[in-house]
Write an enzyme that holds these catalytic residues in place. Structure first.
Site, PDB file in Angstrom:
ATOM      1  N   SER A 166       0.822  -1.205   0.000  1.00 54.39           N
ATOM      2  CA  SER A 166       0.000   0.000   0.000  1.00 54.39           C
ATOM      3  C   SER A 166       0.861   1.262   0.000  1.00 54.39           C
ATOM      4  O   SER A 166       1.807   1.378   0.788  1.00 54.39           O
ATOM      5  CB  SER A 166      -0.916   0.021   1.230  1.00 54.39           C
ATOM      6  OG  SER A 166      -1.771  -1.100   1.234  1.00 54.39           O
ATOM      7  N   GLU A 249      -1.286  -2.793  13.939  1.00 54.70           N
ATOM      8  CA  GLU A 249      -2.163  -2.517  12.801  1.00 54.70           C
ATOM      9  C   GLU A 249      -3.596  -2.948  13.099  1.00 54.70           C
ATOM     10  O   GLU A 249      -4.555  -2.300  12.681  1.00 54.70           O
ATOM     11  CB  GLU A 249      -1.647  -3.241  11.561  1.00 54.70           C
ATOM     12  CG  GLU A 249      -2.481  -3.018  10.318  1.00 54.70           C
ATOM     13  CD  GLU A 249      -1.943  -3.761   9.104  1.00 54.70           C
ATOM     14  OE1 GLU A 249      -2.207  -3.316   7.979  1.00 54.70           O
ATOM     15  OE2 GLU A 249      -1.268  -4.793   9.286  1.00 54.70           O
ATOM     16  N   ASN A 372      -9.535 -13.674   6.549  1.00 53.20           N
ATOM     17  CA  ASN A 372     -10.418 -14.091   7.641  1.00 53.20           C
ATOM     18  C   ASN A 372     -10.105 -15.503   8.113  1.00 53.20           C
ATOM     19  O   ASN A 372     -10.147 -15.806   9.312  1.00 53.20           O
ATOM     20  CB  ASN A 372     -11.878 -14.010   7.193  1.00 53.20           C
ATOM     21  CG  ASN A 372     -12.446 -12.608   7.337  1.00 53.20           C
ATOM     22  OD1 ASN A 372     -11.711 -11.650   7.553  1.00 53.20           O
ATOM     23  ND2 ASN A 372     -13.761 -12.488   7.203  1.00 53.20           N
TER      24      ASN A 372
END
Length: 392
Positions: A166, A249, A372
Site C-alpha cells: 500500500s 495494525e 479471515n
C-alpha cells in the site's frame, strides 16, 4: 473506559474540536472528506500538506509517549481525537503507516539510534512509510517469505519481490521482512529491515484495482541496500517484530481507520434518506446493525489499546482484523443494496460514485492484512488454545 468524559477529557475534546474547525475552515477547506480506501489518489499533495500542518500543531502521534515526540494521550483521549477528526470530516491521513505501525514498533523494539533517526521525521510527516510483507507466494502464509538480504560490507543487499504494498509509490521508506539466514525456513531466519525506497535497485509497479486506482503496488528489490544498523531486533528475530507490527495494525491503528469507516457509514445513511431506501424496514435494520457494529469495533479497539499499554499486542489483536474486515465488506454490500438498480451503472465518464467504490474496494478487506480464515485460526489456536488445524 468511562462511558462519559471526565473534566480533563472534555477540555481535551474542546481543544481538538476547536482546532480542527479553525484549520478546516481556512486554507485546508478543500481537503475535507477526501482520501480513504479506494480514494487514496484524491488530492495527495494537499493531504500531505495537511498532515504537516497537523504535525506543526502537535496533532500527529498523539498516543506516543512524550519522550518520543507524542502527546502521551490517554486511551480515552486518543479515542476522542479520532472521534472529533471524523466529525470534522477531516481528510484521510497519509502518514498512517509510519505513525501507527512502524512508530510503535520502533518504540517497543528499536534502538535509541533508530528512534532518534526515524521517529521525529514520522511525527513531522517528513518521511512516509510502506509495509513490505506480502509476496507472490507469501500472502496469508507470510512465513513463506523468500525476499533475501545479505550483509555485505556494513550494508544489507536485498533481492526479491513484495506485492500488495500500500502507498509504495508515495513512500520514502519501507519496513521489509526478509530472509537473512541461508537455508532457513518458515518463521526462522527472518529479519525486519528498514529500506529506503528512493534508490537504484527499487522498482515500483502500480497494480490497477477494480476501482481503477492503484493504492496497491508490486515492489521489486534488485540489489537494493539498507544500512547494517537499520535492522529492528536481532538478525533472525524478524518474525516476532513483524507480528508485533501486525498487532499494532489490528489494534490501536483501527481507531484511525474508523475515521473513514464512520464517514462512509454516514454517507450510506444519507444516501438511504435521499433515495427513500430508509423507508424499507429491512434496509433500516441493516443500517442500524452497521452502526452497532462500528460501535463494537470501537470498543474492541479501545480494549486492545488498554491491554497493550505496557507492551506489544498479542494474538488477541486478530479479533480486530476479523471484525473490521467483515464489517467493511458488508457495508459495501449494503451501500449497493441502498442504491438498487442504479448501482449497476456508472456515469458517462465511467467514474464510480462513493457507494460503488466502497463496494468494489471492500471486497479485498477480508483478504489483505491476513485473510479471515487465517485470523480465525490464530484466534482458535493462540487465544482459545484449541487444537491446530490439520495441515498437509
Amino acid at each position: 473506559m468511562s462511558a462519559t468524559d471526565t473534566p480533563a477529557d472534555r477540555a481535551f475534546r474542546a481543544e481538538v474540536r476547536d482546532w480542527l474547525r479553525t484549520a478546516l475552515d481556512g486554507e485546508f477547506a478543500e481537503v475535507r472528506g477526501l482520501g480513504g480506501p479506494g480514494r487514496e489518489h484524491e488530492a495527495f499533495p494537499e493531504r500531505l500538506a495537511w498532515e504537516r500542518h497537523l504535525a506543526a500543531a502537535g496533532w500527529t502521534c498523539v498516543g506516543w509517549p512524550a519522550e518520543h515526540g507524542g502527546r502521551g494521550a490517554t486511551v480515552e483521549q486518543q479515542v476522542i481525537f479520532h472521534e472529533e477528526y471524523a466529525l470534522a470530516a477531516a481528510p484521510a491521513r497519509v502518514g498512517h503507516i509510519g505513525e501507527n505501525l512502524l512508530g510503535p514498533t520502533l518504540i517497543a523494539f528499536g534502538t535509541d539510534a533508530q528512534r532518534a533517526r526515524f521517529l521525529p521525521k514520522i511525527r513531522a510527516a517528513e518521511e512516509l512509510w510502506c509495509q513490505g510483507y506480502s509476496e507472490p507466494d507469501a500472502g496469508s502464509d507470510l512465513a513463506n517469505v523468500q525476499t533475501r538480504a545479505v550483509l555485505d560490507g556494513g550494508r544489507w543487499t536485498i533481492t526479491g519481490q513484495k506485492v500488495w504494498t500500500s502507498l509504495a509509490a508515495e513512500a520514502d521508506w519501507c519496513f521489509a521482512l526478509c530472509r537473512t539466514e541461508p537455508g532457513s525456513a518458515r518463521h526462522r531466519g527472518l529479519s525486519y529491515l528498514l529500506v529506503p525506497m528512493r534508490q537504484d535497485g527499487v522498482e515500483i509497479r502500480p497494480i490497477v484495482q477494480l476501482t481503477g486506482t492503484s493504492e496497491f503496488n508490486e515492489v521489486f528489490f534488485d540489489g537494493a541496500r539498507a544500512d547494517a544498523g537499520h535492522i529492528v531486533g536481532e538478525p533472525g528475530d524478524g518474525w516476532r517484530v513483524a507480528m508485533a507490527t501486525l498487532g499494532f495494525e489490528r489494534g490501536v491503528a483501527t481507531l484511525g481507520q474508523q475515521v473513514g469507516f464512520r464517514r462512509e457509514l454516514d454517507g450510506v445513511v444519507e444516501l438511504a434518506r435521499r433515495t427513500g431506501a430508509l423507508d424499507d424496514p429491512l434496509l433500516r435494520d441493516r443500517l442500524t446493525r452497521a452502526w452497532i457494529g462500528l460501535e463494537v469495533m470501537r470498543l474492541n479497539a479501545v480494549r486492545t489499546m488498554a491491554g497493550v499499554a505496557a507492551g506489544a499486542p498479542g494474538p488477541e489483536s486478530s479479533i480486530s482484523k476479523l471484525v473490521w474486515g467483515t464489517w467493511h465488506r458488508e457495508l459495501g454490500e449494503l451501500a449497493m443494496d441502498v442504491l438498487g438498480a442504479a448501482g449497476t451503472v456508472t456515469g458517462d465518464d465511467h467514474d464510480l460514485n462513493d457507494a460503488q467504490r466502497l463496494f468494489l474496494f471492500s471486497r479485498a478487506d477480508t483478504i489483505y492484512a491476513g485473510s479471515n480464515e487465517v485470523q480465525r485460526n490464530i484466534i482458535a489456536e493462540r487465544v482459545l488454545g484449541l487444537p491446530r488445524e490439520a495441515r498437509p
